[in-house]
Structure formats: structure tokens, C-alpha cells
Design an enzyme around this catalytic site. Structure first.
Site, short mmCIF file in Angstrom:
data_model
loop_
_atom_site.label_atom_id
_atom_site.label_comp_id
_atom_site.label_asym_id
_atom_site.label_seq_id
_atom_site.Cartn_x
_atom_site.Cartn_y
_atom_site.Cartn_z
N ASN A 1 -6.88 -6.46 -4.84
CA ASN A 1 -8.11 -5.74 -5.13
C ASN A 1 -7.87 -4.24 -5.36
OD1 ASN A 1 -7.65 -5.69 -2.25
ND2 ASN A 1 -9.63 -4.72 -2.04
N HIS A 2 -6.70 -3.77 -4.96
CA HIS A 2 -6.40 -2.36 -5.23
C HIS A 2 -5.69 -2.14 -6.56
CE1 HIS A 2 -7.64 0.00 -1.65
NE2 HIS A 2 -7.72 -1.21 -1.14
N SER B 1 -9.16 17.70 -16.00
CA SER B 1 -8.84 19.12 -15.87
C SER B 1 -9.18 19.62 -14.47
CB SER B 1 -9.64 19.91 -16.89
OG SER B 1 -11.03 19.69 -16.67
N HIS C 1 0.80 -1.23 0.00
CA HIS C 1 0.00 0.00 0.00
C HIS C 1 0.83 1.27 0.00
CE1 HIS C 1 -4.03 -1.44 -0.04
NE2 HIS C 1 -3.85 -2.25 0.99
N ASN D 1 -15.90 32.24 -10.84
CA ASN D 1 -15.69 33.27 -11.85
C ASN D 1 -16.83 33.33 -12.86
OD1 ASN D 1 -15.15 30.85 -12.95
ND2 ASN D 1 -13.08 31.33 -13.64
N ASP E 1 -1.96 -5.48 -3.86
CA ASP E 1 -2.12 -4.24 -3.10
C ASP E 1 -0.80 -3.49 -2.91
OD1 ASP E 1 -5.02 -4.64 -0.88
OD2 ASP E 1 -4.80 -4.70 -3.05
#
Lengths: 653, 204
Positions: free
Chosen positions: A233-234, A583, A174, A621, A201
Site C-alpha cells: 500500500n505504500h 519549487s 520501509h 519578501n 512496502d
């Protein structure tokens, strides 16, 4: 229990014995209570982690729902998958992904030389120790090349050990680079004589996921037969959206991050499902179910398993009768492109998909049988009988898996047939757990090695380490509580017939458990969360006294704020999925549409006008677009530290 | 009278819930049992098994509790049941703990304690307010007994000697733990009055 201070010799040893006994007894009691607090903290972390994972899984139904209703926005981006030859596609991809990016002369980081050698491994390790960042060009090249090699590999890697060639098995890392450094330091770098299996993971949560991935991939390219990677699973681009890897990449690679994310999507799907050692030990990330079919798993086209949140579509449910129906299913990837798939072979069947989910998500439990894994929302809980059955069926002796954090870094269960190995120490918090790895060799007993990466806290007394962990856990729990304030208040008031503002501990605990859905020792935790009066009754509104959600704008209604805060992770994922060009901006219209869908699906009742107002306010804006990251950052929780008398701000990032 | 019975029932019910909560935190397998041995705490070199074919969990680290002043240098393994009982506010000695465990264990020791057996025993302990914690003044006097010269402190060596040779001796791990917080590194001694005060504040 009086201690006489008689000075006669005969009585002296007796009294000093009793005195010693008193001190020892008292100290052991103190230490036990510390340990209990440590366990409570761990339980809090784990419950919240799994509850989140479950929430994540539920998103998949939302995505299907969204696809059916979310029509107008990306029609123009509708793409038809080319049926072109794979090699041509690869050539085109290589230019797009790698060659078109130059490494400027001014770049001071590590420069890799293909074909890679162990020099490049050393180079990377040194560079990462100095906290340098590998240039996007190399990241892409490494991922690209690794994917190419992985494509040639079967779903399960078979390896053999010998007395002079033990294999080392590591669990979840991780993104915790220090743990990987420590493992290499203690156990040596990977090589032909020092093979490794990394059991999934590698990424998410920690802050060096990309560095770990790079080290592992480069090592793999140098030693493809001795460094083995299993998918966890990650290793799933949807999970990365929520658990931090996507953010890490976009932050470290502002220019080319998007390309890296795109190639990761395919890269993950090519990772092998598991490793089999000496034909008798199965190494996979999560676990098994009673229907696990290793033969099918050997055959399945693993690269079609994109994400746990993209289940097989309608078309594939009746695989046989497909030709009769002319339904066109749609799939949805993280980049918002809706792909139509005319061909049913683009995807796995539901059965195949579930088989892989079971491997990546299941957890062993003591109870016999196989039950849906309700905590996580995917995979199952499998009992010792399931383990015996499956191991016997395939003539295996042991299952090594990861997926769960264990205080000692490893755990043995099911009569020694299942081993959990977890390699990210201090996973939840400094001092929360050790990490470990296993060394295996056929014919000898497995050996476990534990470690803990700590900075200054290593030599702190237990009390301070427990304090740190407990404070962290309580803080997270408090934030959970505040995110459900309205629902909780309603539940409390229902119980509070006399409108006294107080409830018994029992009533309070009942409400907390039901509303938050967390199975925690509420009675023991109550003193940390609420004020308790001299009669032992809980002042239930006191939990929100020292903590509040900061409103992004004054005009926002507090219920809206609370709801948005509560669902912020989900919103973030959905938003990122819609934001095709990464973006960070979405249009006000998209925001409204998304919110409407979300609230109708989750039965969240928020006034439309409230949402419109908020959306308009967020468009600072007035150009019709909202910077979603700014929007999310604006929701943070303010803790008031009573001693410090100034707010302690936790950003939800 | 009926009122009092009601109140007692409520108290018992609350105790039951409290005990259940504490038990569940240590019930890793979620099957209403708790390991008697602390099977997780294996030292650096790793667990050794007899053979791969018949893997058994590590051998029991059941500590032989004794009230005799026998020196003990083995690593202590605090049983999880002991931790649960102590976390509920009770302070049994190791010997008393040993007896308690014998009471709640299965006839054929499986290494696990079942909740059904534990609950009634623990409830009674709470109702009868057994194994009350040591009051501060008693603790202070205990230290004063050991400090025969009445200096107000014990040297590190003296503390080690008493804790590891008398009463129910500390393991090396327990001793190190206590020293790390108690000993003032400059004087290499423990000012026990300050120490007690600090610990009491900690707990509250």
C-alpha cells in the site's frame, strides 16, 4: 513473612528457599510490569499510525471535492492524453527521463553497466554501505528498465520451489536499509538458487527508501525469474507524499527529483499484485475480503490502479451505459495536471479498484466475518471463516501477508492459515520489535528467522530499552494531545461542573478517548500525561503545561496555530499536489484558496481575516509567494524537559 | 450506608475499566480473549510444524510451575495473563499464578482466556488486595538471608545458584536479564542494597 536468621542447618534450607522465592517473585513482578509498559508503548504507536492512515484515506474525498471546486488555477496546464503508440511514447520517455541526463566525471558514486550483472548488485551494496548516493541518471535508468520488464509480467507471479531451491519471503522494509543488509548477510544474496519474494512496502518512513528500491530493482533486473516484487500500500505516490519517500527523493536529488517522482508513479502501478508459491500459497501485501475474486484479479489491468487516493471517477460507475453519457471525468495526479479522459478504459471499474484495495489494505482478525477496516480507512478486517472460504475456493493452503508490525517479526493466526511477516525491526523505535523472514519449500514446514538491528542498545538491560520506547511513544501522544487542545479543553470543561480544574480519572479518560479517537489504556497512561492529586483526581489542564506549539509568528492566533498544526500533514500533501514544479513555493492566492477549500470541507471554522493575515505574514519578501516548507517547519512542538530545564524541540519533519 | 454502597460500586466499576484496559492491550485479536501461552516468543531457529496441510500454532509452552527446588534450564514463557495480573500491581508467585490460570481457563483448555471469566476473578483480587507487592524491607532481608556471611553483597555465582536452584527457579533468560542490570562487572557481584534502591526508583 519474616525470615528467621536461625543458623540451625535444618531450618536454613527452608529459609533460603523462602528468601529465594521472595526475590524471584518480586523480580517477576517487576519484569511483567516492564513488559506491560512495552506493550502500552506499542499500542500507542500502532493506534496513532492507523489513525493517521485513516486520515489519509479521508483525504480522497477531499480531493474529489477539491476538483469540483478548484477551478481556476491549473486550467492552462490542462492536458489531453495522447493516443499515440506505446512504443513511441516509451522512446520519447526514455530520452526525457534518462538519456538527457549526464553523469559528470566528478561523480564518485557507483556506476552501473547495462545490461546489469551480479557485479552491479555488489557494487551497489558496497556503495550504499559507504552511504553514497546513486546518481539520478542511474536511478532513472534502473526504474525505467525495471518498468519495462514488469510490464511483461502477469498480475500474479507463479513460482515453484524444490528441496534445493527454497524461496525466502520478506515483509515490509520501509526504507530500513540495515534490515535488508542483515537479511542478505544471514540468508545470502538473491540468485537463481536463492530466490526471494519481497512483499511490498519497500519505501516510506525509513531514510533509505530509494536505496532499498534500487537494490531490489537491480537484483530484479539481474534475476527476473528469481526475485519477485509485490506491490504494497505504500507503493503509491500519494502515500509517499505523506510518509516520507517523496521528501527523501527531493532532498537527495535536488535537480532531478521531480523526474524520479514522475517515473515512480507509473513504476508502482506495474508492480505485480501478488505471488503464488507451488500453487498453494498466496503471498500478497495486506489481505483478502469475502468478495476477493482471484480470477478477476488475474485479469485486471493493474497499471490503472494509480493510487488509493484516486478512486474511480463517475464515468466508470456505469460501465455499460457509458456511451449514453457524455460526461468527461477528470483525474488528478501529484503534479497538478488535470487530465481529461474521454475514454472509460483509462480507469478501473469501482469493483476492480476495490478488489485491489482489499488486497493491499486488509488485516486479519480473530472475529468471524468481514468488516470495513475502520482503523485504517481502507480494505477490511477478515475473519478465519473468510480465510477458509477463499483459500478453499481457490484450492490454496495458506496466505502469507505483511502490512502489520508484529513484536516478534511474524505472527500466525486463523488456525495456521494466515501468516504475517514483517521485516523492519525496530520499526516504531529502538527495541520496539524484531524483524523476520520465512523460508519455504514445498513438502516441508515453513521456517522463520528473526533478527533485530540494534546499535549499542542491543546489550542494554530491558528496562532501558523499554524506557526509550515508552518515552518516544508518550512524546508522540503528547503531541497529539496538544494538537487537539481546544477541543479537549472544551470537553473537559463540560464535565467539570464545579469549575475546579479537576476531573475523575474516568471522566478524563472518557474525554481523551472521544476527542482523540484513540482506543488506548488511558487509565494506565494517565500518570504519564497529567498531574494527579492525592485524591486520585486529574488536573486536566496539566497535560498542556510542559508542552506547547511554537508560534511561527507572534501575531498568529493560537487557535489558528493549533488547527494548522493538527492538519499539517494533510496540508503538506495537498500543497505538494498543487506545487507542480516542486519549487516549494505557492502563491498567496493559492494558499488562501486551498485553505478555504480545506476548512469548508473539514468544517474547520477559522476566520478568513486570520488566514489572510497569516498568509501575508508568511510572505516574507512580499513577492506574493510562500515557501511552504519554511511555513511548515515554523510549526513545531516544544517539550519542556523538567530535569533538563531547557526545551527539547521536536521538529515535525 | 447507601453512600458506602455507592462508593463501593464506583470502585468496582473503576476496577472493571482498569482491568479491561490492561486486558485489551494484550488482546491482539480484539476478540476478548488472551493467549494463555506466550506463543510469540520462539527462539532463533524458528517454529516447526507437523505438516503444511494441518497447520497448528506452536505447541503449548505451558510452564509447569512448582514450588520445589528443582533446577530448570528451559526458556521460561511468561504467560500474558501473568503479565496482565502483575501489571495491575499484584505479585502472585508462579504457583499462585498457576492456580489462578486454572481458575479462569476454559474447562476444555483452548489456550485462550476469555475476558468474561477473567474479570470477576481479577476484580475480587483487587478488592481483597490480594498478592500485595513485596515491601522493600522484606526484600532486603531476603537478600540478607542468602548472604550468610553478611558481606553486603552476593557473588554472581551465588546469585545464579540461588535463583536457578531454589524456590521457583528462574529460566536462563530470566537469569540473564537480572544479571545484566544487577551485577557490577568489575567486582562480579551484586551489592543488593544498592540494587534494590535502584530498582525501587525505577518503578516510581
Amino acid at each position: 513473612m519474616g525470615c528467621s536468621s536461625s543458623s540451625t542447618k535444618t531450618r536454613r534450607s527452608d529459609t533460603s528457599l523462602r528468601a529465594a522465592l521472595i526475590i524471584q517473585n518480586w523480580y517477576r513482578g517487576y519484569k511483567a510490569r516492564l513488559k506491560a509498559r512495552q506493550h502500552y508503548a506499542l499500542t500507542i504507536f500502532q493506534s496513532i499510525e492507523y489513525a493517521d492512515e485513516q486520515g489519509q484515506m479521508q483525504l480522497s474525498t477531499f480531493f474529489s471535492f477539491m476538483l469540483e471546486n478548484y477551478t481556476h488555477i491549473h486550467k492552462e496546464e490542462l492536458e489531453l492524453r495522447n493516443q499515440s503508440l506505446e512504443s513511441e511514447q516509451d522512446m520519447r520517455d526514455r530520452w526525457d527521463y534518462v538519456d538527457s541526463i549526464d553523469v559528470p566525471d566528478s561523480y564518485n558514486g557507483p556506476r552501473l553497466q547495462f545490461p546489469l550483472t551480479c557485479t552491479d548488485i555488489d557494487l551497489l551494496l558496497e556503495a550504499f554501505k559507504e552511504q553514497q548516493i546513486l546518481h539520478a541518471h542511474y536511478v532513472l535508468e534502473v526504474l525505467f528498465e525495471t518498468k519495462k520488464v514488469l510490464k511483461q509480467m502477469p498480475n500474479f507471479t507463479h513460482i515453484q520451489t524444490s528441496p534445493s531451491k527454497e524461496v525466502t519471503i520478506c515483509g515490509d522494509l520501509h526504507g530500513k536499509l540495515d534490515d535488508l543488509f542483515l537479511i542478505f548477510y544471514k540468508n545470502g544474496l538473491p540468485s537463481e538458487r536463492n530466490p526471494y519474494v519481497f512483499n511490498g512496502d519497500f519505501v516510506d518512513r525509513g531514510k533509505n527508501s530509494i536505496e532499498i528500491l534500487m537494490i531490489l530493482c537491480v537484483s530484479f533486473l539481474v534475476y527476473p525469474n528469481d526475485l519477485h516484487l509485490n506491490r504494497g500500500n505504500h507503493e503509491d505516490f500519494m502515500m509517499n507524499l505523506r510518509y516520507g519517500f517523496t521528501k527523501e527523493i527531493l532532498h537527495k536529488y535536488k535537480l532531478h527529483g521531480k523526474r524520479i517522482l514522475q517515473i515512480l508513479e507509473e513504476f508502482y502501478a506495474w508492480l505485480p499484485i501478488g505471488t503464488i508459491v507451488d500453487n498453494e500459497i498466496l503471498v500478497i501485501h495486506g489481505g483478502i475480503s469475502e468478495t476477493t475474486d482471484l480470477n478477476l484479479l488475474h485479469r485486471v489491468e493493474r497499471n490503472k490502479m494509480k493510487s488509493v487516493l484516486i478512486p474511480p471517477t463517475e464515468t466508470n460507475r456505469d460501465h455499460d451505459t457509458d456511451s449514453k453519457h457524455n460526461k468527461v471525468g477528470v483525474t488528478f495526479n501529484a503534479h497538478g495536471r488535470i487530465k481529461t479522459n474521454g475514454s472509460p478504459t483509462e480507469h478501473l471499474t469501482e469493483h476492480e479498484w476495490e478488489q485491489i484495495i482489499d488486497i493491499l489494505w486488509s488485516d486479519p482478525r480473530g472475529k468471524n466475518g468481514c468488516f470495513p477496516n475502520t482503523c485504517r480507512g481502507g480494505g477490511c478486517y477478515f475473519g478465519p471463516d473468510v480465510t477458509s472460504k477463499i483459500l478453499n475456493k481457490y484450492q490454496l493452503k495458506m496466505l502469507i501477508r505483511s502490512h502489520e508490525c508484529k513484536p516478534e517479526g511474524y505472527e500466525i493466526c486463523h488456525d495456521g492459515k494466515v501468516v504475517t511477516i514483517f521485516s523492519a525491526s525496530n520499526y516504531y523505535e529502538e527495541g520496539s520489535n524484531r524483524g523476520a523472514y520465512i523460508k519455504l519449500c514445498s513438502g516441508t514446514t515453513p521456517r522463520f528467522f528473526q533478527y533485530q538491528v540494534t546499535k549499542a542498545t542491543c546489550f542494554q538491560p530491558l528496562r532501558q530499552r523499554v524506557d526509550t520506547m515508552e518515552n518516544s511513544a508518550i512524546k508522540i501522544l503528547r503531541e497529539r494531545v496538544i494538537s487537539r487542545k481546544s477541543d479537549l479543553t472544551r470537553a473537559f470543561q463540560l464535565q467539570d461542573h464545579r469549575k475546579s480544574g479537576k476531573l475523575s480519572v474516568s471522566q478524563w479518560a472518557f474525554c481523551m478517548e472521544n476527542i482523540l479517537g484513540l482506543n488506548l489504556p488511558w487509565r494506565s497512561l494517565s500518570s504519564n500525561l497529567v498531574n494527579i492529586d492525592q485524591n486520585g483526581n486529574v488536573e486536566y489542564m496539566s497535560s498542556s503545561q510542559n508542552i506547547r506549539i511554537e508560534k511561527p509568528v507572534q501575531e498568529a492566533h493560537s487557535t489558528l496555530v493549533e488547527t494548522l498544526y493538527r492538519y499539517r500533514s494533510d496540508l503538506e500533501i495537498i500543497f505538494n499536489a498543487i506545487d507542480t514544479d516542486h519549487s516549494g513555493l505557492i502563491s498567496v492566492e493559492e494558499f488562501r484558496a486551498m485553505w478555504k477549500l480545506f476548512s469548508s470541507h473539514y468544517n474547520v471554522h477559522i476566520d478568513d481575516s486570520q488566514v489572510n493575515k497569516l498568509a501575508n505574514i508568511m510572505d516574507l519578501n512580499k513577492d506574493g509567494s510562500i515557501d511552504f516548507n519554511e511555513f511548515l517547519k515554523a510549526f513545531y512542538v516544544v517539550h519542556r524537559c523538567e530535569d533538563l530545564m531547557k526545551p527539547d524541540v521536536t521538529n515535525l519533519g | 450506608m447507601a453512600d458506602e454502597k455507592d462508593r463501593e460500586e464506583i470502585i468496582v466499576a473503576e476496577f472493571h475499566k482498569k482491568i479491561k484496559e490492561a486486558f485489551e492491550v494484550f488482546d491482539h485479536e480484539s476478540n476478548n480473549t488472551v493467549d494463555v501461552r506466550q506463543s510469540h516468543s520462539i527462539a532463533q531457529a524458528g517454529a516447526q510444524w507437523s505438516d503444511l496441510g494441518s497447520l497448528q500454532p506452536p505447541p503449548p509452552g505451558f510452564k509447569r510451575f512448582s514450588c520445589l527446588s528443582l533446577p530448570s534450564t528451559r526458556n521460561s514463557e511468561i504467560t500474558e495473563i501473568g503479565t496482565i495480573i502483575r501489571s495491575l500491581g499484584c505479585c502472585p508467585t508462579e504457583g499462585e499464578l498457576h492456580d489462578l490460570i486454572a481458575e479462569v481457563e476454559e474447562e476444555e483448555p483452548t489456550g485462550y482466556i476469555r475476558f468474561e471469566k477473567f474479570l470477576p476473578v481479577m476484580t475480587e483480587i483487587l478488592l481483597e488486595r490480594k498478592y500485595r507487592p513485596i515491601p522493600e524491607d522484606v526484600l532486603l532481608r531476603a537478600f540478607e538471608v542468602l548472604d550468610s556471611a553478611k558481606r553486603g553483597f552476593l557473588t554472581k555465582d551465588e546469585l545464579i545458584k540461588y535463583m536457578t536452584e531454589e524456590g521457583e527457579p528462574f529460566s536462563q533468560e530470566e537469569m540473564e536479564e537480572m544479571l545484566s542490570a544487577a551485577i557490577d562487572p568489575e567486582s562480579n557481584s551484586i551489592n543488593y542494597k544498592d540494587y534494590i534502591t535502584m530498582m525501587v526508583i525505577d518503578e516510581n
